[in-house]
Design an enzyme around this catalytic site. Structure first.
Site, PDB file in Angstrom:
ATOM      1  N   ASN A  93       0.854  -1.191   0.000  1.00 15.70           N
ATOM      2  CA  ASN A  93       0.000   0.000   0.000  1.00 15.70           C
ATOM      3  C   ASN A  93       0.883   1.233   0.000  1.00 15.70           C
ATOM      4  O   ASN A  93       2.048   1.174   0.409  1.00 15.70           O
ATOM      5  CB  ASN A  93      -0.873  -0.011   1.270  1.00 15.70           C
ATOM      6  CG  ASN A  93      -1.823   1.176   1.324  1.00 15.70           C
ATOM      7  OD1 ASN A  93      -2.455   1.535   0.324  1.00 15.70           O
ATOM      8  ND2 ASN A  93      -1.924   1.805   2.495  1.00 15.70           N
ATOM      9  N   SER A 131       4.913   6.865   2.126  1.00 18.10           N
ATOM     10  CA  SER A 131       5.520   5.581   2.493  1.00 18.10           C
ATOM     11  C   SER A 131       4.843   4.450   1.728  1.00 18.10           C
ATOM     12  O   SER A 131       3.614   4.397   1.664  1.00 18.10           O
ATOM     13  CB  SER A 131       5.324   5.300   3.988  1.00 18.10           C
ATOM     14  OG  SER A 131       5.753   6.384   4.782  1.00 18.10           O
ATOM     15  N   ASP A 155      -2.209   0.585   8.330  1.00 21.57           N
ATOM     16  CA  ASP A 155      -1.037   1.442   8.076  1.00 21.57           C
ATOM     17  C   ASP A 155       0.162   1.108   8.973  1.00 21.57           C
ATOM     18  O   ASP A 155       1.012   1.970   9.226  1.00 21.57           O
ATOM     19  CB  ASP A 155      -1.399   2.929   8.252  1.00 21.57           C
ATOM     20  CG  ASP A 155      -2.457   3.387   7.258  1.00 21.57           C
ATOM     21  OD1 ASP A 155      -2.511   2.824   6.150  1.00 21.57           O
ATOM     22  OD2 ASP A 155      -3.234   4.295   7.599  1.00 21.57           O
ATOM     23  N   HIS A 185       0.867   5.194   1.514  1.00 19.84           N
ATOM     24  CA  HIS A 185       0.187   6.060   2.482  1.00 19.84           C
ATOM     25  C   HIS A 185       0.863   7.433   2.450  1.00 19.84           C
ATOM     26  O   HIS A 185       2.100   7.504   2.450  1.00 19.84           O
ATOM     27  CB  HIS A 185       0.271   5.435   3.881  1.00 19.84           C
ATOM     28  CG  HIS A 185      -0.450   6.233   4.917  1.00 19.84           C
ATOM     29  ND1 HIS A 185      -1.826   6.231   5.034  1.00 19.84           N
ATOM     30  CD2 HIS A 185      -0.002   7.087   5.872  1.00 19.84           C
ATOM     31  CE1 HIS A 185      -2.184   7.037   6.019  1.00 19.84           C
ATOM     32  NE2 HIS A 185      -1.100   7.571   6.540  1.00 19.84           N
TER      33      HIS A 185
HETATM   34  C1  GRF Z   1      -2.929   8.824  -2.487  1.00 15.82           C
HETATM   35  O1  GRF Z   1      -2.647  10.028  -1.823  1.00 15.82           O
HETATM   36  C2  GRF Z   1      -2.469   7.649  -1.666  1.00 15.82           C
HETATM   37  O2  GRF Z   1      -1.365   7.922  -0.871  1.00 15.82           O
HETATM   38  C3  GRF Z   1      -3.658   7.397  -0.785  1.00 15.82           C
HETATM   39  O3  GRF Z   1      -4.778   7.656  -1.594  1.00 15.82           O
HETATM   40  C4  GRF Z   1      -4.423   8.578  -2.626  1.00 15.82           C
HETATM   41  C5  GRF Z   1      -4.785   7.922  -3.921  1.00 15.82           C
HETATM   42  O4  GRF Z   1      -4.689   8.778  -5.023  1.00 15.82           O
HETATM   43  N1  GRF Z   1      -3.606   6.049  -0.269  1.00 15.82           N
HETATM   44  P1  GRF Z   1      -4.835   8.195  -6.500  1.00 15.82           P
HETATM   45  O5  GRF Z   1      -6.197   7.503  -6.594  1.00 15.82           O
HETATM   46  O6  GRF Z   1      -3.714   7.239  -6.733  1.00 15.82           O
HETATM   47  O7  GRF Z   1      -4.768   9.381  -7.406  1.00 15.82           O
END
Ligand code: GRF
Length: 196
Positions: free
Chosen positions: A103, A132, A141, A105
């Site tokens: 994932n 991260s 997370d 974050h």
């Molecule tokens: C990103 O900021 C990611 O870190 C978080 O959700 C957002 C997703 O954006 N988990 P996208 O859909 O990839 O544009």
């Protein structure tokens, strides 16, 4: 080339950067969204990647996760990438993909887990934030970090401005981290990210 499936819920800008960087170590063989009509699905379709919509509404977490798991197994996915996927996955699902599920974050984990990250970072007057990429473990997370990138936080930043600055580095970081995993250069071992 490792077979990668990407789970999304929205605009899919990280998916877009993963698609652009695909080719050497990995290929994206499936994109699953729990929400229909989102921009991320259009990005996948424009790149001729098969897509599936699996709505979560009216299902238990276990049955929703079971459907996702079945779709991933049917596609012979080897790595599962969460990219703006806004559902919490059950412990059973996470254990089933242990070491193969990552994932991104938008904070420097372990700081600022959860939601409203940029608001909280600004409220706390942090000088630094970032993104991260981590292995997913049952606790939200909390998985071992594979790669991080930092950005400055300026006094005049709004949450949106900071989010955009972080997103820029996400787009470079996520393909790099995925490549490390696909190449076998990082593994989840005894709860730690181990680099070889
Ligand atoms: C990103 O900021 C990611 O870190 C978080 O959700 C957002 C997703 O954006 N988990 P996208 O859909 O990839 O544009």
């Amino acid at each position: 080339m490792k077979r990668v499936a990407v789970l999304i819920s929205g605009r899919g800008s990280n998916l877009g950067s993963l698609i652009e960087a695909a080719g050497g170590s990995y290929k994206i063989i499936l994109v699953i969204s729990n929400v229909e009509g989102v921009a991320g699905l259009d990005r996948a379709q424009a790149a001729n990647i098969p897509t599936q919509v699996i709505p979560h509404g009216g299902k238990t977490r276990e049955s929703f996760d079971g459907e996702i798991d079945a779709a991933l197994r049917a596609a012979n996915a080897e790595i599962v990438v969460l990219a703006g996927f806004m559902r919490i996955l059950s412990d059973g699902f996470v254990r089933g993909w242990e070491g193969k599920l990552i994932n991104i974050h938008p904070s420097l984990l372990p700081a600022y887990k959860g939601t409203r990250v940029h608001e909280r970072v600004i409220e706390a007057k942090e000088a630094l934030s970032g993104a991260s990429v981590h292995f997913v473990v049952p606790e939200l997370d909390a998985g071992p970090v594979i790669a991080q990138a930092s950005v400055p936080v300026y006094p005049a930043d709004s949450p949106q401005i900071l989010a955009d600055r972080v997103l820029d580095v996400e787009h470079k970081l996520y393909p790099e981290a995925l490549r490390l995993l696909a190449d076998g250069k990082v593994k989840l071992q005894n709860g730690l990210a181990v680099f070889t």
